[in-house]
Scaffold this active site. Structure first.
Site, PDB file in Angstrom:
ATOM      1  N   SER A 173      68.121 -45.266   6.906  1.00 52.93           N
ATOM      2  CA  SER A 173      69.147 -46.305   6.973  1.00 52.93           C
ATOM      3  C   SER A 173      69.483 -46.733   5.556  1.00 52.93           C
ATOM      4  O   SER A 173      68.679 -46.535   4.634  1.00 52.93           O
ATOM      5  CB  SER A 173      68.596 -47.513   7.742  1.00 52.93           C
ATOM      6  OG  SER A 173      69.451 -48.626   7.594  1.00 52.93           O
ATOM      7  N   TYR A 186      61.928 -53.929   9.248  1.00 57.40           N
ATOM      8  CA  TYR A 186      62.811 -52.761   9.392  1.00 57.40           C
ATOM      9  C   TYR A 186      63.033 -52.094   8.027  1.00 57.40           C
ATOM     10  O   TYR A 186      62.886 -50.869   7.886  1.00 57.40           O
ATOM     11  CB  TYR A 186      64.134 -53.216   9.998  1.00 57.40           C
ATOM     12  CG  TYR A 186      65.113 -52.108  10.319  1.00 57.40           C
ATOM     13  CD1 TYR A 186      64.967 -51.338  11.466  1.00 57.40           C
ATOM     14  CD2 TYR A 186      66.207 -51.839   9.487  1.00 57.40           C
ATOM     15  CE1 TYR A 186      65.879 -50.337  11.780  1.00 57.40           C
ATOM     16  CE2 TYR A 186      67.117 -50.849   9.792  1.00 57.40           C
ATOM     17  CZ  TYR A 186      66.955 -50.094  10.943  1.00 57.40           C
ATOM     18  OH  TYR A 186      67.869 -49.101  11.246  1.00 57.40           O
TER      19      TYR A 186
HETATM   20  N1  LIG Z   1      72.789 -48.478  14.781  1.00 56.14           N
HETATM   21  C1  LIG Z   1      72.806 -48.748  13.481  1.00 56.14           C
HETATM   22  O1  LIG Z   1      73.507 -49.635  13.005  1.00 56.14           O
HETATM   23  C2  LIG Z   1      71.940 -47.945  12.550  1.00 56.14           C
HETATM   24  C3  LIG Z   1      72.193 -48.027  11.168  1.00 56.14           C
HETATM   25  C4  LIG Z   1      71.408 -47.281  10.300  1.00 56.14           C
HETATM   26  C5  LIG Z   1      70.390 -46.488  10.795  1.00 56.14           C
HETATM   27  N2  LIG Z   1      70.166 -46.432  12.145  1.00 56.14           N
HETATM   28  C6  LIG Z   1      69.065 -45.605  12.625  1.00 56.14           C
HETATM   29  O2  LIG Z   1      69.585 -44.546  13.398  1.00 56.14           O
HETATM   30  C7  LIG Z   1      68.628 -44.163  14.389  1.00 56.14           C
HETATM   31  C8  LIG Z   1      69.287 -44.125  15.745  1.00 56.14           C
HETATM   32  O3  LIG Z   1      69.793 -45.408  16.049  1.00 56.14           O
HETATM   33  P1  LIG Z   1      70.780 -45.719  17.244  1.00 56.14           P
HETATM   34  O4  LIG Z   1      71.759 -46.698  16.733  1.00 56.14           O
HETATM   35  O5  LIG Z   1      71.248 -44.467  17.842  1.00 56.14           O
HETATM   36  O6  LIG Z   1      69.779 -46.502  18.216  1.00 56.14           O
HETATM   37  P2  LIG Z   1      69.625 -46.501  19.805  1.00 56.14           P
HETATM   38  O7  LIG Z   1      68.883 -47.733  20.121  1.00 56.14           O
HETATM   39  O8  LIG Z   1      70.943 -46.251  20.448  1.00 56.14           O
HETATM   40  O9  LIG Z   1      68.716 -45.222  20.074  1.00 56.14           O
HETATM   41  C9  LIG Z   1      67.367 -45.176  19.726  1.00 56.14           C
HETATM   42  C10 LIG Z   1      66.636 -44.318  20.745  1.00 56.14           C
HETATM   43  O10 LIG Z   1      65.267 -44.239  20.349  1.00 56.14           O
HETATM   44  C11 LIG Z   1      64.469 -44.360  21.493  1.00 56.14           C
HETATM   45  N3  LIG Z   1      63.133 -44.835  21.152  1.00 56.14           N
HETATM   46  C12 LIG Z   1      62.762 -46.085  20.775  1.00 56.14           C
HETATM   47  N4  LIG Z   1      61.439 -46.148  20.599  1.00 56.14           N
HETATM   48  C13 LIG Z   1      60.958 -44.915  20.859  1.00 56.14           C
HETATM   49  C14 LIG Z   1      59.642 -44.366  20.871  1.00 56.14           C
HETATM   50  N5  LIG Z   1      58.580 -45.112  20.576  1.00 56.14           N
HETATM   51  N6  LIG Z   1      59.505 -43.058  21.189  1.00 56.14           N
HETATM   52  C15 LIG Z   1      60.579 -42.312  21.517  1.00 56.14           C
HETATM   53  N7  LIG Z   1      61.834 -42.777  21.530  1.00 56.14           N
HETATM   54  C16 LIG Z   1      62.023 -44.075  21.210  1.00 56.14           C
HETATM   55  C17 LIG Z   1      65.212 -45.347  22.375  1.00 56.14           C
HETATM   56  O11 LIG Z   1      64.783 -45.243  23.740  1.00 56.14           O
HETATM   57  C18 LIG Z   1      66.642 -44.911  22.170  1.00 56.14           C
HETATM   58  O12 LIG Z   1      67.021 -43.928  23.112  1.00 56.14           O
HETATM   59  C19 LIG Z   1      67.488 -45.185  14.294  1.00 56.14           C
HETATM   60  O13 LIG Z   1      66.423 -44.647  13.552  1.00 56.14           O
HETATM   61  C20 LIG Z   1      68.130 -46.328  13.550  1.00 56.14           C
HETATM   62  O14 LIG Z   1      67.156 -47.078  12.852  1.00 56.14           O
HETATM   63  C21 LIG Z   1      70.930 -47.139  13.023  1.00 56.14           C
END
Ligand SMILES: NC(=O)c1ccc[n+]([C@@H]2O[C@H](COP(=O)([O-])OP(=O)(O)OC[C@H]3O[C@@H](n4cnc5c(N)ncnc54)[C@H](O)[C@@H]3O)[C@@H](O)[C@H]2O)c1
Ligand SMILES: *[C@@H]1O[C@H](CO)[C@@H](O)[C@H](O)[C@H]1NC(C)=O
Length: 305
Positions: A173, A186
């Site tokens: 991120s 985070y």
């Molecule tokens: N959404 C944002 O604004 C953003 C910004 C920067 C980085 N990210 C990163 O991108 C990645 C994906 O984010 P997203 O927005 O698609 O989130 P999301 O919440 O839509 O998806 C995350 C997925 O991870 C799964 N998950 C959570 N804990 C878990 C575990 N212990 N074991 C297996 N699976 C698990 C959840 O069930 C979910 O399906 C993450 O690492 C997030 O930190 C997101």
């Protein structure tokens, strides 16, 4: 080697690499063929993980999908089939649990084969001031966002090294490059993920394993629901990103063996400034960008636990 000879080599090579990247700016690198690769994506049941699964499906990769959310995983599999996936293997795996990662990883090796593209994407966020963050959530955040990367690398990297072929993708991120108030745990977990990925890339270099590539992804807020409620102050400068746009950029970065991807592009400029300007100016700019109030209206995903 003589110091001056070495220096000459460094100057020569740096000039060459700079020209090379200038050329790539105008004549983009060819995207590599991922058909037939075994791609493991953690957190494939939602958001970016799901979109990456669908894009890899279209390109003919063998999918290995992990999540803790059974319904989400099932829906991703259904969509992947619609997108032409013929080889999909999904597993319920809580990647925050070391023994579970090792157990399911062994199952994958037996049932599917050696993973050649590992995408650590699962992530969670607490979204409260540090003092108000329950210890259990702080710990979980480190386990999912950082330590899961350790255990999956332990499980799948040895085969990549042995065949000198593979790709390690870390969905970190922009919060892994700058601290943010109310995101302390985070940010800690994402800084750790960035540092870990970079260190491993150096280990590959020193081992001479040039066939094992790494891509670290550092996006700003994405409209997936994970950061629901957050707003951006200057949407033109720092837009909330569209999930499909991000997933497409990630695919391109992977297929061009790009080491780091920061989104949106304006952040490259901001991070460069942050590193060379006085700290007070950096804070002023961060505040102007709205960084100190990003999390004020955070709601996140509706909590089930
Ligand atoms: N959404 C944002 O604004 C953003 C910004 C920067 C980085 N990210 C990163 O991108 C990645 C994906 O984010 P997203 O927005 O698609 O989130 P999301 O919440 O839509 O998806 C995350 C997925 O991870 C799964 N998950 C959570 N804990 C878990 C575990 N212990 N074991 C297996 N699976 C698990 C959840 O069930 C979910 O399906 C993450 O690492 C997030 O930190 C997101
Ligand atoms: C990609 O690789 C697969 C399997 O190795 C091969 O069958 C296919 O022809 C390749 N596609 C392209 C466009 O090179």
């Amino acid at each position: 080697m003589n110091f001056f000879l070495e220096l000459l080599k460094v100057i020569g090579l740096s000039t060459y690499y700079m020209l090379e990247s200038l050329v790539f700016l105008f004549v983009p690198k060819r995207k590599k063929n991922v058909s037939g690769e075994i791609v493991l994506i953690t957190g494939a049941g939602s958001g970016i993980g799901r979109l990456l699964s669908l894009k890899f499906a279209k390109l003919g990769a063998t999918l290995v999908l992990w999540d803790i959310n059974q319904d989400g995983l099932r829906e991703t599999c259904r969509l992947a089939e619609e997108n032409g996936a013929v080889r999909i293997h999904s597993y319920i795996c809580d990647c925050s649990k070391r023994q579970e990662v090792y157990r399911v990883a062994d199952q994958v090796k037996k049932e599917v084969g050696d993973v050649s593209i590992l995408v650590n994407n699962a992530g969670i966020v607490t979204g409260r001031s540090f003092i108000e963050s329950p210890d259990s959530l702080v710990e979980k955040t480190m386990e999912v966002n950082t330590m899961a990367h350790f255990w999956t690398y332990k499980a799948f990297l040895p085969a990549m090294i042995a065949s000198n072929h593979g790709h390690l993708v870390s969905i970190a991120s922009s919060a892994g490059l700058i601290g943010v108030n109310r995101l302390a745990d985070y940010c800690a977990s994402k800084f750790a993920a960035v540092g870990f990925a970079e260190s491993i890339s150096f280990e590959m270099k020193v081992l001479g394993k040039t066939g094992v590539k790494t891509t670290t992804v550092c996006p700003y807020f994405i409209n997936t629901g994970m950061f629901d409620g957050c707003s951006t102050r200057w949407p033109l400068l720092l837009p909330i990103l569209d999930p499909d746009y991000v997933a497409e950029k990630i695919m391109t970065a992977i297929r061009r063996d790009q080491a780091i991807l920061v989104l949106p592009r304006s952040l490259y400029f901001f991070f460069a400034l942050k590193n060379i300007l006085p700290v007070k100016v950096g804070i002023l700019l961060a505040d102007f960008a709205g960084a100190l109030h990003f999390m004020d209206s955070f709601k996140g995903r509706a909590k089930k636990d």
